[in-house]
Write a protein that holds these residues in place. Structure first.
Motif, PDB file in Angstrom:
ATOM      1  N   HIS A 124       0.783  -1.248   0.000  1.00  0.00           N
ATOM      2  CA  HIS A 124       0.000   0.000   0.000  1.00  0.00           C
ATOM      3  C   HIS A 124       0.810   1.291   0.000  1.00  0.00           C
ATOM      4  O   HIS A 124       0.245   2.358  -0.235  1.00  0.00           O
ATOM      5  CB  HIS A 124      -1.048  -0.012   1.124  1.00  0.00           C
ATOM      6  CG  HIS A 124      -0.508   0.129   2.515  1.00  0.00           C
ATOM      7  ND1 HIS A 124      -1.269   0.631   3.558  1.00  0.00           N
ATOM      8  CD2 HIS A 124       0.707  -0.171   3.045  1.00  0.00           C
ATOM      9  CE1 HIS A 124      -0.552   0.622   4.670  1.00  0.00           C
ATOM     10  NE2 HIS A 124       0.632   0.143   4.385  1.00  0.00           N
ATOM     11  N   ASP A 161      -4.265  -1.213   8.094  1.00  0.00           N
ATOM     12  CA  ASP A 161      -2.847  -1.203   8.468  1.00  0.00           C
ATOM     13  C   ASP A 161      -2.589   0.048   9.316  1.00  0.00           C
ATOM     14  O   ASP A 161      -3.241   1.078   9.139  1.00  0.00           O
ATOM     15  CB  ASP A 161      -1.993  -1.160   7.196  1.00  0.00           C
ATOM     16  CG  ASP A 161      -0.516  -1.334   7.470  1.00  0.00           C
ATOM     17  OD1 ASP A 161      -0.005  -2.456   7.296  1.00  0.00           O
ATOM     18  OD2 ASP A 161       0.151  -0.341   7.843  1.00  0.00           O
ATOM     19  N   VAL A 162      -1.631  -0.023  10.241  1.00  0.00           N
ATOM     20  CA  VAL A 162      -1.395   1.111  11.139  1.00  0.00           C
ATOM     21  C   VAL A 162      -0.809   2.317  10.401  1.00  0.00           C
ATOM     22  O   VAL A 162      -0.902   3.444  10.877  1.00  0.00           O
ATOM     23  CB  VAL A 162      -0.476   0.706  12.321  1.00  0.00           C
ATOM     24  CG1 VAL A 162       0.994   0.653  11.907  1.00  0.00           C
ATOM     25  CG2 VAL A 162      -0.664   1.641  13.511  1.00  0.00           C
ATOM     26  N   HIS A 163      -0.238   2.063   9.226  1.00  0.00           N
ATOM     27  CA  HIS A 163       0.324   3.159   8.435  1.00  0.00           C
ATOM     28  C   HIS A 163      -0.690   3.612   7.375  1.00  0.00           C
ATOM     29  O   HIS A 163      -1.474   2.805   6.887  1.00  0.00           O
ATOM     30  CB  HIS A 163       1.613   2.705   7.740  1.00  0.00           C
ATOM     31  CG  HIS A 163       2.669   2.223   8.676  1.00  0.00           C
ATOM     32  ND1 HIS A 163       2.847   0.879   8.964  1.00  0.00           N
ATOM     33  CD2 HIS A 163       3.581   2.913   9.407  1.00  0.00           C
ATOM     34  CE1 HIS A 163       3.849   0.766   9.842  1.00  0.00           C
ATOM     35  NE2 HIS A 163       4.302   1.974  10.130  1.00  0.00           N
ATOM     36  N   ASP A 248      -0.323  -4.343  12.006  1.00  0.00           N
ATOM     37  CA  ASP A 248       0.676  -3.623  12.802  1.00  0.00           C
ATOM     38  C   ASP A 248       0.069  -2.582  13.727  1.00  0.00           C
ATOM     39  O   ASP A 248       0.797  -1.868  14.415  1.00  0.00           O
ATOM     40  CB  ASP A 248       1.772  -3.008  11.910  1.00  0.00           C
ATOM     41  CG  ASP A 248       1.236  -2.403  10.632  1.00  0.00           C
ATOM     42  OD1 ASP A 248      -0.001  -2.274  10.497  1.00  0.00           O
ATOM     43  OD2 ASP A 248       2.061  -2.054   9.765  1.00  0.00           O
ATOM     44  N   GLY A 290       1.098  -4.947   6.469  1.00  0.00           N
ATOM     45  CA  GLY A 290       2.124  -5.052   7.508  1.00  0.00           C
ATOM     46  C   GLY A 290       1.707  -5.930   8.678  1.00  0.00           C
ATOM     47  O   GLY A 290       0.702  -6.639   8.634  1.00  0.00           O
TER      48      GLY A 290
HETATM   49 ZN    ZN Z   1       2.021  -0.881   8.142  1.00  0.00          ZN
END
Ligand code: ZN
Length: 345
Positions: A124, A161-163, A248, A290
Protein backbone atom coordinates in the motif's frame (compact mmCIF):
# COMPACT_ATOMS: atom_id res chain seq x y z
CA UNK A 1 -16.85 -22.69 -1.52
CA UNK A 2 -17.42 -19.24 -0.14
CA UNK A 3 -13.96 -18.53 1.21
CA UNK A 4 -10.63 -18.61 -0.63
CA UNK A 5 -7.11 -18.29 0.65
CA UNK A 6 -3.70 -17.84 -0.90
CA UNK A 7 -0.30 -18.80 0.38
CA UNK A 8 2.76 -19.87 -1.58
CA UNK A 9 6.37 -20.62 -0.70
CA UNK A 10 7.40 -17.87 -3.12
CA UNK A 11 6.42 -15.41 -0.36
CA UNK A 12 9.27 -16.83 1.74
CA UNK A 13 11.77 -16.14 -1.06
CA UNK A 14 11.78 -12.33 -0.68
CA UNK A 15 14.68 -12.05 1.77
CA UNK A 16 16.19 -9.04 3.52
CA UNK A 17 19.91 -8.38 3.10
CA UNK A 18 20.28 -7.51 6.79
CA UNK A 19 17.93 -7.83 9.79
CA UNK A 20 14.64 -6.24 8.79
CA UNK A 21 11.11 -6.35 10.25
CA UNK A 22 9.55 -7.32 6.90
CA UNK A 23 10.97 -10.82 6.84
CA UNK A 24 10.00 -14.28 5.56
CA UNK A 25 9.12 -15.48 9.08
CA UNK A 26 6.01 -13.27 8.84
CA UNK A 27 4.60 -15.33 6.01
CA UNK A 28 5.59 -18.55 7.74
CA UNK A 29 3.81 -17.50 10.97
CA UNK A 30 0.60 -16.79 9.07
CA UNK A 31 0.83 -20.01 7.06
CA UNK A 32 1.11 -21.98 10.29
CA UNK A 33 -1.83 -20.12 11.84
CA UNK A 34 -3.97 -20.74 8.77
CA UNK A 35 -3.04 -24.42 8.72
CA UNK A 36 -4.05 -24.64 12.40
CA UNK A 37 -7.40 -23.10 11.43
CA UNK A 38 -7.88 -25.94 8.89
CA UNK A 39 -8.07 -23.63 5.89
CA UNK A 40 -7.65 -26.61 3.56
CA UNK A 41 -10.81 -28.20 4.86
CA UNK A 42 -12.80 -24.98 4.89
CA UNK A 43 -11.71 -22.99 1.88
CA UNK A 44 -10.59 -22.98 -1.70
CA UNK A 45 -6.86 -22.54 -2.14
CA UNK A 46 -6.08 -20.25 -5.06
CA UNK A 47 -2.67 -20.50 -6.72
CA UNK A 48 -0.43 -17.43 -6.44
CA UNK A 49 -0.01 -16.77 -10.13
CA UNK A 50 2.16 -13.87 -11.30
CA UNK A 51 0.43 -10.59 -12.15
CA UNK A 52 0.56 -9.75 -15.85
CA UNK A 53 2.12 -6.57 -17.20
CA UNK A 54 -1.21 -5.19 -18.39
CA UNK A 55 -2.66 -5.69 -14.90
CA UNK A 56 0.29 -3.89 -13.30
CA UNK A 57 0.17 -1.06 -15.82
CA UNK A 58 -3.40 -0.17 -14.86
CA UNK A 59 -1.90 1.47 -11.75
CA UNK A 60 1.88 1.75 -12.26
CA UNK A 61 3.69 3.80 -14.90
CA UNK A 62 5.44 2.01 -17.74
CA UNK A 63 8.78 3.65 -16.92
CA UNK A 64 8.54 2.42 -13.31
CA UNK A 65 7.82 -1.17 -14.36
CA UNK A 66 10.72 -1.03 -16.82
CA UNK A 67 12.96 0.31 -14.03
CA UNK A 68 11.99 -2.54 -11.71
CA UNK A 69 12.52 -5.10 -14.46
CA UNK A 70 16.02 -3.72 -15.05
CA UNK A 71 17.00 -3.57 -11.38
CA UNK A 72 15.24 -6.30 -9.42
CA UNK A 73 14.98 -9.78 -11.00
CA UNK A 74 17.91 -12.00 -9.98
CA UNK A 75 19.65 -9.25 -8.04
CA UNK A 76 19.74 -7.69 -4.60
CA UNK A 77 19.77 -4.10 -3.41
CA UNK A 78 17.58 -1.27 -2.15
CA UNK A 79 14.88 0.74 -3.90
CA UNK A 80 14.70 3.26 -1.06
CA UNK A 81 16.07 3.44 2.48
CA UNK A 82 13.49 0.87 3.71
CA UNK A 83 12.77 -1.23 0.64
CA UNK A 84 15.14 -4.08 -0.15
CA UNK A 85 15.08 -6.68 -2.89
CA UNK A 86 16.79 -10.04 -3.19
CA UNK A 87 17.23 -12.52 -6.05
CA UNK A 88 13.66 -13.83 -5.98
CA UNK A 89 11.88 -10.67 -4.80
CA UNK A 90 10.47 -10.03 -8.25
CA UNK A 91 8.81 -13.46 -8.31
CA UNK A 92 7.30 -12.73 -4.89
CA UNK A 93 6.13 -9.24 -5.88
CA UNK A 94 4.45 -10.54 -9.05
CA UNK A 95 2.83 -13.38 -7.10
CA UNK A 96 1.59 -11.00 -4.39
CA UNK A 97 -0.07 -8.75 -6.96
CA UNK A 98 -1.43 -11.75 -8.89
CA UNK A 99 -2.80 -13.36 -5.73
CA UNK A 100 -4.60 -10.17 -4.69
CA UNK A 101 -6.00 -9.84 -8.20
CA UNK A 102 -7.27 -13.41 -8.37
CA UNK A 103 -8.87 -13.10 -4.94
CA UNK A 104 -10.80 -10.06 -6.19
CA UNK A 105 -11.78 -11.78 -9.46
CA UNK A 106 -12.85 -14.93 -7.58
CA UNK A 107 -15.19 -12.80 -5.47
CA UNK A 108 -16.69 -11.26 -8.58
CA UNK A 109 -17.13 -14.45 -10.60
CA UNK A 110 -18.54 -16.35 -7.62
CA UNK A 111 -15.72 -18.88 -7.12
CA UNK A 112 -15.25 -17.54 -3.59
CA UNK A 113 -17.15 -14.56 -2.19
CA UNK A 114 -14.60 -13.91 0.54
CA UNK A 115 -10.90 -14.52 0.86
CA UNK A 116 -7.56 -13.89 2.50
CA UNK A 117 -4.20 -13.64 0.73
CA UNK A 118 -1.09 -14.00 2.92
CA UNK A 119 1.32 -12.24 0.60
CA UNK A 120 4.57 -10.36 0.82
CA UNK A 121 6.07 -7.96 -0.06
CA UNK A 122 3.24 -5.67 1.05
CA UNK A 123 1.86 -3.04 -1.33
CA UNK A 124 0.00 0.00 0.00
CA UNK A 125 2.94 2.43 0.12
CA UNK A 126 3.93 1.79 -3.51
CA UNK A 127 2.91 4.69 -5.73
CA UNK A 128 2.34 4.71 -9.49
CA UNK A 129 6.01 5.41 -10.13
CA UNK A 130 7.77 4.71 -6.84
CA UNK A 131 8.68 1.83 -4.52
CA UNK A 132 8.41 2.80 -0.87
CA UNK A 133 8.01 1.49 2.67
CA UNK A 134 8.81 -2.21 1.97
CA UNK A 135 6.43 -2.15 -1.05
CA UNK A 136 7.31 -2.75 -4.73
CA UNK A 137 3.92 -3.18 -6.42
CA UNK A 138 0.64 -1.93 -4.99
CA UNK A 139 -1.11 -5.31 -4.70
CA UNK A 140 -4.49 -4.06 -3.53
CA UNK A 141 -4.61 -1.24 -6.08
CA UNK A 142 -3.80 -3.69 -8.89
CA UNK A 143 -6.60 -5.93 -7.58
CA UNK A 144 -9.07 -3.02 -7.44
CA UNK A 145 -8.22 -1.97 -10.99
CA UNK A 146 -8.66 -5.58 -12.16
CA UNK A 147 -12.06 -5.72 -10.48
CA UNK A 148 -13.10 -2.54 -12.29
CA UNK A 149 -11.85 -3.93 -15.59
CA UNK A 150 -13.85 -7.11 -14.94
CA UNK A 151 -17.05 -5.10 -14.63
CA UNK A 152 -17.30 -3.94 -11.02
CA UNK A 153 -18.85 -0.47 -11.12
CA UNK A 154 -17.47 0.56 -7.75
CA UNK A 155 -14.77 -0.89 -5.49
CA UNK A 156 -13.96 0.08 -1.89
CA UNK A 157 -10.57 -0.41 -0.24
CA UNK A 158 -10.52 -0.41 3.57
CA UNK A 159 -6.96 0.00 4.88
CA UNK A 160 -6.65 -0.99 8.55
CA UNK A 161 -2.85 -1.20 8.47
CA UNK A 162 -1.39 1.11 11.14
CA UNK A 163 0.32 3.16 8.43
CA UNK A 164 -1.48 5.35 5.94
CA UNK A 165 -1.61 3.80 2.47
CA UNK A 166 -0.19 6.80 0.65
CA UNK A 167 0.29 4.81 -2.56
CA UNK A 168 -3.29 3.55 -2.76
CA UNK A 169 -4.65 6.98 -1.90
CA UNK A 170 -2.55 8.67 -4.61
CA UNK A 171 -3.40 6.08 -7.27
CA UNK A 172 -7.17 6.53 -6.82
CA UNK A 173 -7.14 10.21 -5.73
CA UNK A 174 -9.12 11.40 -8.76
CA UNK A 175 -11.15 8.23 -9.31
CA UNK A 176 -14.81 8.45 -8.23
CA UNK A 177 -15.28 4.68 -8.70
CA UNK A 178 -12.82 3.58 -6.00
CA UNK A 179 -13.50 4.55 -2.38
CA UNK A 180 -10.35 4.49 -0.24
CA UNK A 181 -10.86 4.43 3.55
CA UNK A 182 -7.95 4.36 5.98
CA UNK A 183 -7.51 4.44 9.74
CA UNK A 184 -3.92 4.88 10.81
CA UNK A 185 -1.58 6.22 13.46
CA UNK A 186 -1.04 9.92 12.84
CA UNK A 187 1.26 11.77 12.72
CA UNK A 188 3.42 8.85 11.66
CA UNK A 189 5.10 7.28 8.63
CA UNK A 190 4.55 8.07 5.75
CA UNK A 191 3.17 11.48 6.80
CA UNK A 192 0.02 11.57 4.66
CA UNK A 193 -3.51 10.71 5.77
CA UNK A 194 -4.89 13.86 7.41
CA UNK A 195 -8.66 14.09 7.83
CA UNK A 196 -8.68 16.93 5.29
CA UNK A 197 -7.40 14.64 2.49
CA UNK A 198 -10.64 13.64 0.77
CA UNK A 199 -9.63 13.10 -2.87
CA UNK A 200 -9.47 15.15 -6.05
CA UNK A 201 -12.00 17.86 -6.83
CA UNK A 202 -14.03 15.72 -9.22
CA UNK A 203 -13.85 12.49 -7.23
CA UNK A 204 -16.78 13.21 -4.89
CA UNK A 205 -14.94 12.68 -1.63
CA UNK A 206 -13.92 9.10 -2.37
CA UNK A 207 -10.88 9.32 -0.09
CA UNK A 208 -11.67 9.01 3.62
CA UNK A 209 -9.00 9.27 6.30
CA UNK A 210 -9.42 8.69 10.03
CA UNK A 211 -6.08 9.61 11.60
CA UNK A 212 -5.76 8.25 15.15
CA UNK A 213 -3.34 9.21 17.93
CA UNK A 214 -0.70 6.79 19.20
CA UNK A 215 -2.21 4.69 21.98
CA UNK A 216 -5.54 4.18 20.22
CA UNK A 217 -6.94 0.67 20.57
CA UNK A 218 -10.05 -1.44 20.08
CA UNK A 219 -12.51 1.28 21.19
CA UNK A 220 -11.09 3.95 18.89
CA UNK A 221 -11.01 1.62 15.90
CA UNK A 222 -14.56 0.45 16.66
CA UNK A 223 -15.69 4.08 16.66
CA UNK A 224 -13.95 4.74 13.33
CA UNK A 225 -15.58 1.67 11.78
CA UNK A 226 -19.05 2.26 13.26
CA UNK A 227 -19.25 6.02 12.80
CA UNK A 228 -17.39 6.52 9.52
CA UNK A 229 -16.42 3.41 7.56
CA UNK A 230 -19.65 1.39 7.80
CA UNK A 231 -21.98 4.29 6.92
CA UNK A 232 -19.69 5.46 4.11
CA UNK A 233 -19.58 1.95 2.64
CA UNK A 234 -23.38 1.72 2.85
CA UNK A 235 -23.62 5.04 1.03
CA UNK A 236 -21.07 4.11 -1.65
CA UNK A 237 -22.48 0.61 -2.31
CA UNK A 238 -19.34 -1.03 -3.71
CA UNK A 239 -19.52 -4.26 -5.72
CA UNK A 240 -16.47 -5.49 -3.80
CA UNK A 241 -14.69 -4.54 -0.56
CA UNK A 242 -10.95 -5.08 -0.56
CA UNK A 243 -9.03 -4.85 2.70
CA UNK A 244 -5.43 -3.71 3.05
CA UNK A 245 -5.09 -6.06 6.00
CA UNK A 246 -2.09 -4.92 7.97
CA UNK A 247 -1.85 -6.17 11.54
CA UNK A 248 0.68 -3.62 12.80
CA UNK A 249 -1.90 -1.73 14.87
CA UNK A 250 -1.59 -4.78 17.17
CA UNK A 251 -0.70 -3.90 20.76
CA UNK A 252 2.80 -5.40 20.72
CA UNK A 253 3.86 -4.40 17.25
CA UNK A 254 7.49 -3.24 17.31
CA UNK A 255 7.06 -0.58 14.61
CA UNK A 256 3.98 1.27 15.83
CA UNK A 257 2.27 2.52 18.97
CA UNK A 258 -1.33 1.30 18.84
CA UNK A 259 -3.14 -1.05 21.23
CA UNK A 260 -5.46 -3.11 19.06
CA UNK A 261 -5.99 -6.70 20.25
CA UNK A 262 -6.90 -9.76 18.19
CA UNK A 263 -10.49 -9.21 19.38
CA UNK A 264 -10.31 -5.67 18.02
CA UNK A 265 -9.24 -6.97 14.63
CA UNK A 266 -11.98 -9.59 14.80
CA UNK A 267 -14.57 -6.89 15.31
CA UNK A 268 -13.26 -4.82 12.40
CA UNK A 269 -13.52 -7.88 10.16
CA UNK A 270 -17.03 -8.56 11.47
CA UNK A 271 -18.19 -5.04 10.66
CA UNK A 272 -16.81 -5.34 7.14
CA UNK A 273 -18.38 -8.75 6.60
CA UNK A 274 -21.73 -7.43 7.77
CA UNK A 275 -21.52 -4.39 5.50
CA UNK A 276 -20.29 -6.53 2.59
CA UNK A 277 -23.33 -8.77 3.03
CA UNK A 278 -25.63 -5.74 3.08
CA UNK A 279 -24.31 -3.78 0.12
CA UNK A 280 -21.55 -5.65 -1.74
CA UNK A 281 -23.15 -9.02 -2.41
CA UNK A 282 -20.97 -10.45 0.38
CA UNK A 283 -17.77 -9.88 -1.62
CA UNK A 284 -14.88 -9.20 0.77
CA UNK A 285 -11.20 -9.87 -0.03
CA UNK A 286 -8.39 -9.29 2.50
CA UNK A 287 -4.80 -8.84 1.36
CA UNK A 288 -1.97 -8.84 3.90
CA UNK A 289 0.01 -5.63 4.34
CA UNK A 290 2.12 -5.05 7.51
CA UNK A 291 2.29 -6.63 10.96
CA UNK A 292 5.67 -7.26 12.58
CA UNK A 293 5.00 -9.02 15.87
CA UNK A 294 4.91 -12.64 14.74
CA UNK A 295 2.60 -13.83 17.51
CA UNK A 296 0.16 -10.96 16.94
CA UNK A 297 0.35 -11.36 13.19
CA UNK A 298 -0.55 -15.04 13.40
CA UNK A 299 -3.35 -14.46 15.94
CA UNK A 300 -4.90 -11.55 14.03
CA UNK A 301 -4.69 -13.28 10.65
CA UNK A 302 -6.34 -16.36 12.17
CA UNK A 303 -9.27 -14.40 13.64
CA UNK A 304 -9.73 -12.55 10.35
CA UNK A 305 -9.89 -15.88 8.52
CA UNK A 306 -12.39 -17.16 11.10
CA UNK A 307 -14.68 -14.21 10.41
CA UNK A 308 -14.41 -14.78 6.65
CA UNK A 309 -15.03 -18.53 6.96
CA UNK A 310 -17.87 -18.43 9.51
CA UNK A 311 -21.01 -20.05 8.09
CA UNK A 312 -23.21 -17.24 9.40
CA UNK A 313 -22.43 -13.54 9.27
CA UNK A 314 -21.21 -12.71 12.79
CA UNK A 315 -22.75 -9.79 14.61
CA UNK A 316 -20.15 -7.31 15.82
CA UNK A 317 -20.28 -6.84 19.59
CA UNK A 318 -21.73 -3.49 20.69
CA UNK A 319 -18.91 -0.95 20.92
CA UNK A 320 -19.78 -0.30 24.56
CA UNK A 321 -19.64 3.02 26.36
CA UNK A 322 -18.07 5.45 23.94
CA UNK A 323 -15.07 6.33 26.07
CA UNK A 324 -12.41 6.97 23.49
CA UNK A 325 -9.28 9.07 23.57
CA UNK A 326 -10.13 12.76 23.26
CA UNK A 327 -7.74 13.22 20.36
CA UNK A 328 -9.39 10.31 18.56
CA UNK A 329 -12.82 11.86 19.11
CA UNK A 330 -11.56 15.19 17.74
CA UNK A 331 -10.10 13.47 14.67
CA UNK A 332 -13.27 11.51 13.99
CA UNK A 333 -15.26 14.73 14.06
CA UNK A 334 -12.67 16.36 11.75
CA UNK A 335 -13.11 13.48 9.28
CA UNK A 336 -16.88 13.91 9.32
CA UNK A 337 -16.56 17.67 8.80
CA UNK A 338 -14.15 17.15 5.90
CA UNK A 339 -16.64 14.83 4.20
CA UNK A 340 -19.21 17.64 4.36
CA UNK A 341 -22.26 15.44 4.15
CA UNK A 342 -20.88 13.01 1.58
CA UNK A 343 -22.06 9.43 2.15
CA UNK A 344 -24.61 10.69 4.65
CA UNK A 345 -21.92 11.66 7.17
ZN1 ZN B 1 2.02 -0.88 8.14
Amino acid sequence: MTVAWVFDDVFLAHRPLSPHPERPERARAIAEALAAADVDGRGLRLPARPAKSDEILRVHRTAYLEDLLRQVPGRQGWLDADTYFSERSWDAALAAAGAATDLALAALDGRALRGFAAVRPPGHHAEADRAMGFCLLNNVAIAAAAARAAGAARVAIVDWDVHHGNGTQAIFWDDPTVLYLSSHQYPFYPGSGAASETGGAGAGRTTINVPLPAGAGDAEYAAAFDEVFAPALRGFRPDLILVSAGFDAYENDPLAGMRVTADGYRRMAEVLRQVADEVAGGRLACVLEGGYDLHGLAACAAVTFEVLAAPETPRPAPAGPARILEAARANLEATKRALAGAWGL
